[in-house]
Design an enzyme around this catalytic site. Structure first.
Site, PDB file in Angstrom:
ATOM      1  N   ASP A  41       0.883  -1.159   0.000  1.00 40.33           N
ATOM      2  CA  ASP A  41       0.000   0.000   0.000  1.00 40.33           C
ATOM      3  C   ASP A  41       0.926   1.216   0.000  1.00 40.33           C
ATOM      4  OD1 ASP A  41      -1.731   2.042   0.611  1.00 40.33           O
ATOM      5  OD2 ASP A  41      -2.725   0.972   2.235  1.00 40.33           O
ATOM      6  N   HIS A  95       6.907  12.169 -16.832  1.00 38.13           N
ATOM      7  CA  HIS A  95       7.735  13.346 -17.166  1.00 38.13           C
ATOM      8  C   HIS A  95       7.864  14.230 -15.943  1.00 38.13           C
ATOM      9  CE1 HIS A  95       4.829  16.762 -17.778  1.00 38.13           C
ATOM     10  NE2 HIS A  95       3.979  15.832 -18.194  1.00 38.13           N
ATOM     11  N   GLU A 106       9.029  16.772 -21.890  1.00 40.45           N
ATOM     12  CA  GLU A 106       7.778  16.196 -22.433  1.00 40.45           C
ATOM     13  C   GLU A 106       6.893  17.303 -22.977  1.00 40.45           C
ATOM     14  OE1 GLU A 106       3.468  14.964 -22.308  1.00 40.45           O
ATOM     15  OE2 GLU A 106       4.465  16.608 -21.265  1.00 40.45           O
ATOM     16  N   ASP A 110       1.123  10.292 -16.157  1.00 39.55           N
ATOM     17  CA  ASP A 110       1.175  11.727 -16.432  1.00 39.55           C
ATOM     18  C   ASP A 110      -0.186  12.286 -16.028  1.00 39.55           C
ATOM     19  OD1 ASP A 110       1.462  14.274 -17.447  1.00 39.55           O
ATOM     20  OD2 ASP A 110       1.752  13.656 -19.536  1.00 39.55           O
ATOM     21  N   HIS A 142      -1.737  23.431 -17.016  1.00 40.25           N
ATOM     22  CA  HIS A 142      -0.740  24.315 -17.663  1.00 40.25           C
ATOM     23  C   HIS A 142      -0.816  25.764 -17.168  1.00 40.25           C
ATOM     24  CE1 HIS A 142       0.406  21.490 -21.248  1.00 40.25           C
ATOM     25  NE2 HIS A 142       0.657  20.977 -20.061  1.00 40.25           N
TER      26      HIS A 142
HETATM   27  N1  TRP Z   1       0.787  15.133 -21.570  1.00 42.01           N
HETATM   28  C1  TRP Z   1      -0.097  16.270 -21.510  1.00 42.01           C
HETATM   29  C2  TRP Z   1       0.696  17.361 -20.854  1.00 42.01           C
HETATM   30  O1  TRP Z   1       1.615  17.076 -20.163  1.00 42.01           O
HETATM   31  C3  TRP Z   1      -1.338  16.003 -20.705  1.00 42.01           C
HETATM   32  C4  TRP Z   1      -2.261  15.076 -21.389  1.00 42.01           C
HETATM   33  C5  TRP Z   1      -3.271  15.411 -22.211  1.00 42.01           C
HETATM   34  C6  TRP Z   1      -2.266  13.677 -21.281  1.00 42.01           C
HETATM   35  N2  TRP Z   1      -3.904  14.309 -22.648  1.00 42.01           N
HETATM   36  C7  TRP Z   1      -3.323  13.235 -22.100  1.00 42.01           C
HETATM   37  C8  TRP Z   1      -1.505  12.774 -20.594  1.00 42.01           C
HETATM   38  C9  TRP Z   1      -3.595  11.878 -22.210  1.00 42.01           C
HETATM   39  C10 TRP Z   1      -1.787  11.424 -20.726  1.00 42.01           C
HETATM   40  C11 TRP Z   1      -2.820  10.974 -21.525  1.00 42.01           C
HETATM   41  O2  TRP Z   1       0.410  18.491 -21.045  1.00 42.01           O
HETATM   42 ZN    ZN Z   2       2.031  16.166 -18.568  1.00 43.59          ZN
END
Ligand code: TRP
Ligand code: ZN
Ligand code: CA
Length: 448
Positions: free
Chosen positions: A52, A134, A180, A209, A296
Site C-alpha cells: 500500500d 515526465h 515532455e 502523467d 498548464h
Molecule cells: N501530456 C499532456 C501534458 O503534459 C497532458 C495530457 C493530455 C495527457 N492528454 C493526455 C496525458 C492523455 C496522458 C494521456 O500536457
Molecule cells: Zn504532462
C-alpha cells in the site's frame, strides 16, 4: 448432457507459454489471466503482495517539488534551473535507496535536457518492465498535477521496491523524462538511444502523467490488453469504475515507446476536458467543470491535487508493477476437470451454465484455481462470465465491455478459491447482455 473428464497431467508439464507480459494477479478474489491467441493456457505464480503506497509520502515528494519550483522562478521547465534541481532531488533519493541511476543528457532548443533512468538491480535483463513519468513542467507554473503527481508516485513506488527488497522475475527500470511538454522530447531521445536489441528487451512501459487531478476521472489507457486489464482489476477490487483514456492518445511519453512497438499502458485523471454529469455521478466531483482547471497554469500547485485520486493511482501503480514483473512460470500441472459439451448462449438472454463435478479431493480448492474458458462468440464484449462454486458463491471472471468487439474468449483466469470446498459441482455461468452477436461455450475446465 454433461460429460466431465478427469485426467491427470504430469507434474511440471508446461501447458503453454504466456504472452509478452503474464498477468499474475492472485491477490483479488477473481482476476483475469492471460489470453493468448493459440488457445493454450497461460499460468501464473503466486506474487508477493503489492504494498500500500503511502499517499503521505507521495505528497511529501510533491511538497519538495513545489519548493523547488518556488525557489526557481515558479516553474520546473526544460532548460530552467528548477528542472535540473528536480532531477537532482529525485536522483539523490534513488541513489540512497540502492538504485543504479543514469543521467541522460540531450540538447533541445539550445538548452541541455535530462532524463533520469533508475535500474533496480536484479531480475532478468532480457525482460525489462519500465515505468516512467515526465518531470518537467510548463514554464507558466510549478506543474504539481502535471506532472509532479506521476513523478512523485513512481518515486515512492521505487522506494517501496527498495524497502521490500523486491525480487521480481523481470528487471525493473524507472524513468523521469525531460522536455515532455515540448513534444515528448526526452522519452523519444531515450528510445532512440537504445539499440534494437535493448529495445526488444523492454517488454512493457507504464506511463503516469497527471494522476492527481483535482476533479478527477479514473482513466486507463486502452493499449496493451494485459497492462490495461491489470489496472482495471486493481480498480475493480477497490470498487472504483474506470473509463478508457480518450483525452488525446499519443499526448504523453508512452507514445515514444508505442511507436517502436513496445507494449504500453498507463493511468490518467484528466486535463482540460470537462467532467460530464454521468462521470460526476460515478466518481463524485463537479459536472461541467474541467478535470483540472489549473492545467498548464500557475495555479497547478500542491493545492491542485485530489489526495484520493493520488492515493488510488499510487496504489494501482504498485499493484501493476508487482504483478506485471512477476514473470511467467511453468504451470504446476494438476488435476483437470473439464466439460466439453457445447452450450448455446442466447443473444441478450438469461444466463446459461455448464457444470463440472469434482469429487475425491480433500479440503478446499487452491488459492490459484485455474479456470480455463473457451467460448466461441462473434462479439465477446457482450459476455459476463462467472465461476460458481459448489456452495453457490460466485467469482466474476469477466465483465461485459461495449468496446471489446473481438471474437471468442480463450483465457485462463486465476481465482482465489481457498475458501471453497473442492468437492461438488462447479459451474461456469455465462450471460450475453447485449443484442446481435451470439455464440456458445465450447469447453471449460478447472485445474486444481
Ligand atoms: N501530456 C499532456 C501534458 O503534459 C497532458 C495530457 C493530455 C495527457 N492528454 C493526455 C496525458 C492523455 C496522458 C494521456 O500536457
Ligand atoms: Zn504532462
Ligand atoms: Ca449479443
Amino acid at each position: 448432457m454433461i460429460r466431465s473428464v478427469h485426467r491427470r497431467l504430469a507434474t511440471g508439464t508446461a501447458i503453454g507459454i504466456a504472452g509478452l507480459l503474464a498477468a499474475a494477479v492472485p491477490t483479488a478474489a477473481a482476476t483475469a489471466g492471460t489470453t493468448n491467441g493459440a488457445g493454450s493456457t497461460a499460468s501464473v505464480a503466486a506474487v508477493a503482495a503489492p504494498p500500500d503506497i503511502s499517499v503521505t509520502n507521495v505528497k511529501a515528494h510533491l511538497t519538495d517539488l513545489q519548493s523547488i519550483a518556488t525557489a526557481n522562478g515558479g516553474n520546473r521547465a526544460h532548460g530552467r534551473s528548477g528542472y535540473k534541481a528536480s532531477i537532482d532531488f529525485v536522483k539523490a533519493k534513488l541513489d540512497a535507496a540502492g538504485f543504479t541511476t543514469t543521467l541522460q543528457q540531450f540538447t533541445y532548443f539550445g538548452s541541455t535536457g535530462y532524463n533520469l533512468i533508475a535500474d533496480w538491480p536484479g531480475g532478468d535483463s532480457n525482460q525489462v518492465l519500465m515505468a516512467g513519468s515526465h518531470l518537467d513542467s510548463v514554464s507558466s507554473g510549478p506543474g504539481m498535477n502535471d506532472n509532479g503527481s506521476g513523478s512523485a508516485a513512481i518515486l515512492e513506488t521505487a522506494l517501496a521496491v527498495s524497502r521490500a527488497q523486491f525480487t521480481p522475475e523481470k528487471h525493473l527500470r524507472f524513468a523521469w523524462w525531460g522536455a515532455e511538454e515540448l513534444g515528448l522530447v526526452g522519452s523519444k531521445y531515450y528510445v532512440n538511444s537504445l539499440s534494437s536489441t535493448d529495445r526488444s528487451k523492454v517488454k512493457g512501459y507504464l506511463n503516469f502523467d497527471m494522476i492527481g487531478s483535482p476533479n478527477p476521472g479514473y482513466f486507463v489507457y486502452d493499449d496493451d490488453p494485459t497492462i490495461e486489464q491489470t489496472f482495471k482489476t486493481y480498480f475493480a477490487g477497490i470498487g472504483v469504475p474506470t473509463e478508457i483514456e480518450t483525452e488525446g492518445d499519443g499526448r504523453s511519453d508512452h507514445a515514444s515507446f508505442k511507436n517502436v512497438g513496445i507494449p504500453v499502458g498507463g493511468l490518467f485523471t484528466g486535463a482540460s476536458n470537462t467532467k460530464s454529469s454521468a462521470q460526476a455521478t460515478k466518481w463524485g466531483g463537479t459536472a461541467g467543470q474541467a478535470f483540472d482547471r489549473c492545467y498548464h497554469s500557475s495555479c497547478d500547485t500542491t493545492s491542485n491535487i485530489s489526495d484520493t485520486a493520488l492515493d488510488r493511482n499510487s496504489d494501482a501503480i504498485a499493484y501493476a508493477i508487482w504483478n506485471l514483473s512477476a514473470g511467467t512460470t511453468v504451470p504446476p500441472g494438476g488435476d483437470v476437470y473439464e466439460n466439453t459439451t457445447d452450450v448455446t448462449i442466447p443473444d441478450y438472454g438469461s444466463a446459461v451454465t455448464s457444470s463440472v463435478a469434482v469429487s475425491g479431493r480433500t479440503g478446499n480448492a487452491p488459492s490459484t484455481l485455474q479456470v480455463g474458458v473457451n467460448i466461441k462468440h462473434t462479439w465477446r464484449g457482450d459476455l459476463v462470465i462467472d465461476l460458481v462454486a459448489p456452495d453457490g458463491s460466485t467469482y466474476r471472471l469477466k465483465n461485459s465491455s461495449g468496446s471489446d468487439s473481438a471474437d471468442d474468449v480463450v483465457a485462463t483466469y486465476t481465482v482465489n478459491a481457498s475458501s471453497e470446498a473442492a468437492n461438488g459441482t462447479w459451474q461456469l455461468k455465462v450471460q450475453d447482455v447485449a443484442r446481435y452477436d451470439t455464440g456458445y461455450i465450447d469447453s471449460w475446465k478447472l485445474t486444481f
